[in-house]
Design an enzyme around this catalytic site. Sequence first.
Site: not given
Length: 484
Positions: A22, A119, A373, A377, A396
């Site tokens: 984040h 966020d 993965h 990003n 996630a």
Amino acid sequence: MDFDRSNSKPHVAILASPGLGHLIPVIELGKRFVTQHNFNVTLFVAPSPTSKAEAQQLQSATTPKIFDIVELPPIDISNIIEPGAAVVRVLRVIMREIRQSLRSAISNMQSLPNALIVDLFGTESMSIAEEFNMLKYIFLPANASFLALTIYTPFLDKQVEGEYEEQKEVLRIPGCSPVRPEDVVDPMLDRSNLQYHEYVQMGVEMAQGHVDGFLLNTWEDLQPKEMKAFRDDNQLGRIVKAPVYPVGPLVRPSGSSGRSSARKLFDWLDIQPSKSVIYVSFGSGGTLSYQQVTEIAWGLELSQKRFVWVVRPPSSDSTDAAFFHGGGDNRDPCTYLPEGFTKRTQHVGIVIPMWAPQMDILSHPSIGGFLSHCGWNSTLESLLNGVRMIAWPLYAEQRLNARLLTDGLGVAVQPKELPVKREVGREEIEEMVRKVMEDGKDGIRSRVNELKNGAQKALCKGGSSYDALYLIVKQCEQKLQIVE
């Protein structure tokens, strides 16, 4: 309450939740406001259970200092959170509990920001923006598919019976690509878990929060179908009332610091043929089982392809076990890799424990593939450098990202079954490595280069992402004129 507004420039405050995934895009967003539009920016950083990794990232990413950083005071949530709470639940509680600190910090500012950007985990702080008469935006360091699923989950919650993973039909979101049940985000895997209820509430708050806009870490041409759905009143536009601004890709830049911190690695990369090395990394928050690490080692060795592998010690915990602490097990890789592996592969590969300067590696001309993965990003860093991928999602929203890369964009290959469901064998790993590294007739290389060029154009003046951020800039400037 009096604020000094004399001769002030537009001022944006950004609230970042804990976690490197984040923090990185939030920092890059702040830089863009400053360098491209001459804004003042204040970054509020929520307290984090992360140890040294996040502090180091914050320091390195904001040097030289071009905007103010306010680290909110630590909080104790041990008497609030249940033992073994999942990541989304922990983040939501942290962001809920820091609201008073954020309010006090804003109250003590000499110049009141014109806008507050939170966020996705900080949506409950939007009420603070209302208190101070600020514009309010939600920034998602993710793609359009994730926003679409998050916004629509409160509706799915009423429509779907039983667990999402057990559904026989795909999950349909108005105007968007359908979501396979096995690709839903982690909070949707167990509807009895408090994490799921937090996620549903996030979707409700996003849809009903009366925000001035959503910022996405993507660009218009990457997902035109989803972007169109947000703007169509007969599709997602009937739920998402605020405009959606694709302002990405926001990624950390490559630089000389990577070379200086890993000189041996880059000296080796410099003498390798173009596009001949596959980079293997599962991010700062993912861990694998001992057996899976073994299979990956054998798969790389059998492929006979050059590699750089950032390896972390195996774990019996969940695949997101290192999300907050960034890993702390510094064992010698020789203690858990197959016996003799590093010696047998010493002329074709390099094993790096724990961490490496990823953007610098991916931008090196000798890198031709990335076993990843599929954190967003890492995905953007790979696309920006025109690097093909092996999609290996762990937790996630990574399964959602992997599906976009493989079926949606055609720039990646993926194991036959999700790696979280079973261990992927060495023969399959060997096959995937060869497919990605050997330029066949599947068109992966040409497609990833098209995306690279498209991303670069979006960021330039007159490009879609530049123009999207400029619309927000104009709103902030108008807000400043009104209050003056």
